[in-house]
Enzyme design. Structure first.
Site, PDB file in Angstrom:
ATOM      1  N   MET A 104      10.269  -7.534   4.027  1.00  0.00           N
ATOM      2  CA  MET A 104      10.160  -8.161   5.362  1.00  0.00           C
ATOM      3  C   MET A 104      11.394  -9.116   5.336  1.00  0.00           C
ATOM      4  SD  MET A 104       7.777  -6.789   6.617  1.00  0.00           S
ATOM      5  CE  MET A 104       7.618  -7.662   8.204  1.00  0.00           C
ATOM      6  N   ASP A 144      15.914  -0.024  12.244  1.00  0.00           N
ATOM      7  CA  ASP A 144      15.258   1.161  12.529  1.00  0.00           C
ATOM      8  C   ASP A 144      15.868   2.232  13.045  1.00  0.00           C
ATOM      9  OD1 ASP A 144      13.313  -0.249  11.061  1.00  0.00           O
ATOM     10  OD2 ASP A 144      12.466  -1.170  12.932  1.00  0.00           O
ATOM     11  N   GLU A 194      23.019   0.406   9.069  1.00  0.00           N
ATOM     12  CA  GLU A 194      23.349  -1.032   9.426  1.00  0.00           C
ATOM     13  C   GLU A 194      22.480  -1.423  10.684  1.00  0.00           C
ATOM     14  OE1 GLU A 194      25.380   1.114   8.550  1.00  0.00           O
ATOM     15  OE2 GLU A 194      26.469   0.068   6.763  1.00  0.00           O
ATOM     16  N   LEU A 238      18.387  -6.856   5.783  1.00  0.00           N
ATOM     17  CA  LEU A 238      19.577  -6.635   4.664  1.00  0.00           C
ATOM     18  C   LEU A 238      20.918  -6.593   5.437  1.00  0.00           C
ATOM     19  CD1 LEU A 238      17.630  -3.829   3.028  1.00  0.00           C
ATOM     20  CD2 LEU A 238      18.050  -6.197   2.112  1.00  0.00           C
ATOM     21  N   HIS A 283       8.663   3.047   8.786  1.00  0.00           N
ATOM     22  CA  HIS A 283       8.607   2.244  10.029  1.00  0.00           C
ATOM     23  C   HIS A 283       7.131   2.811  10.626  1.00  0.00           C
ATOM     24  CE1 HIS A 283       9.559  -0.396  13.221  1.00  0.00           C
ATOM     25  NE2 HIS A 283       9.150   0.712  14.130  1.00  0.00           N
ATOM     26  N   SER A 296       0.753  -1.288   0.083  1.00  0.00           N
ATOM     27  CA  SER A 296       0.164   0.007  -0.055  1.00  0.00           C
ATOM     28  C   SER A 296       0.967   1.310  -0.032  1.00  0.00           C
ATOM     29  CB  SER A 296      -1.166   0.132   1.280  1.00  0.00           C
ATOM     30  OG  SER A 296      -0.387   0.329   2.533  1.00  0.00           O
TER      31      SER A 296
HETATM   32  C1  GRF Z   1       3.860  -0.707   6.889  1.00  0.00           C
HETATM   33  O1  GRF Z   1       3.160  -0.771   7.887  1.00  0.00           O
HETATM   34  C2  GRF Z   1       5.157  -0.353   6.792  1.00  0.00           C
HETATM   35  O2  GRF Z   1       5.591   0.543   8.065  1.00  0.00           O
HETATM   36  C3  GRF Z   1       6.111  -1.642   7.357  1.00  0.00           C
HETATM   37  O3  GRF Z   1       5.438  -2.732   6.564  1.00  0.00           O
HETATM   38  C4  GRF Z   1       3.989  -2.350   6.220  1.00  0.00           C
HETATM   39  C5  GRF Z   1       3.933  -2.471   4.971  1.00  0.00           C
HETATM   40  O4  GRF Z   1       2.753  -2.202   4.350  1.00  0.00           O
HETATM   41  N1  GRF Z   1       7.504  -1.505   7.185  1.00  0.00           N
HETATM   42  P1  GRF Z   1       2.510  -2.095   2.735  1.00  0.00           P
HETATM   43  O5  GRF Z   1       2.812  -3.282   2.237  1.00  0.00           O
HETATM   44  O6  GRF Z   1       2.923  -0.892   2.304  1.00  0.00           O
HETATM   45  O7  GRF Z   1       0.961  -2.039   2.716  1.00  0.00           O
END
Ligand code: GRF
Length: 202
Positions: free
Chosen positions: A91, A146, A143, A94, A110, A14
């Site tokens: 997800m 977040d 590195e 890296l 994040h 999204s």
């Molecule tokens: C979001 O909440 C973002 O903050 C996190 O992963 C989620 C990804 O959502 N890193 P989308 O795939 O962009 O809908």
């Protein structure tokens, strides 16, 4: 100058769609030049196909190591040389060498006001901690987990009767604005760091 963007994602996409729609509306002067997924079943890939974006799916389980997988991604990125790489729900951790290769050119979003609640389940962490405000952060990737220099943050209230889906949805709506705002800030600007602070010279 139109920004050339590569998007790395794993799922829904999204945030990717929000960036794309801002470009479509003429709100952001940019082009999405690559969409790279580590999952071939990521729902975002359907959206990408519909938009005619260049897509690469590299399922990580097809590679014998993280390095090999990232080398394939790097190969694509180097052939394209995007201005910025946007992690948008990517997800997969890296490696340090990948992160340093794209230092100050890779952004992440994040779902918390960093440095609060890094890592997974940030919305749940905020709810359980009992904070009254949380939000989202767009930052350069370094590195750490977040920990990179912050570009844009947006604040979201936690309401008394919030549950996880309600809070997550309110944060996500702000994420979509935050990512576009961050890219607008970077477009045509030169970026430097003063300590941890991101300074934008436009
Ligand atoms: C979001 O909440 C973002 O903050 C996190 O992963 C989620 C990804 O959502 N890193 P989308 O795939 O962009 O809908």
């Amino acid at each position: 100058m139109s920004l050339h963007l590569a998007v790395l994602l794993s799922g829904r996409g999204s945030n990717y769609a929000a960036i794309d729609q801002a470009i479509e509306k003429g709100e952001l002067d940019a082009q999405i030049v690559a969409v790279i997924s580590n999952r071939s079943d990521a729902p975002a890939l359907e959206y990408a196909a519909g938009r005619g974006h260049a897509v690469w799916a590299f399922p990580h389980q097809d590679y014998s190591s993280r390095e090999e997988h990232e080398a394939r991604i790097t190969e694509v990125l180097e052939s394209i040389e995007p201005d910025y790489i946007c992690l948008a729900g990517y997800m997969r951790r890296l490696s340090e060498s990948f992160v340093s290769r794209w230092s100050m050119r890779m952004l992440n979003i994040h779902p918390s006001l960093l440095p609060a609640f890094p890592g997974v389940d940030a919305q749940r962490q905020a709810l359980e901690y009992g904070v009254r405000y949380t939000g989202c952060t767009v930052h350069f990737v370094d590195e750490g987990v977040d920990t990179g220099p912050i570009i844009v943050q947006r604040v979201v209230p936690v309401l008394p009767d919030d549950d996880l889906p309600a809070l997550s949805a309110r944060i996500l709506a702000e994420e979509h604005r935050a990512y576009v705002d961050a890219l607008k800030l970077l477009a045509g600007a030169s970026i430097r760091l003063e300590g941890r602070r991101v300074i934008v010279d436009s």
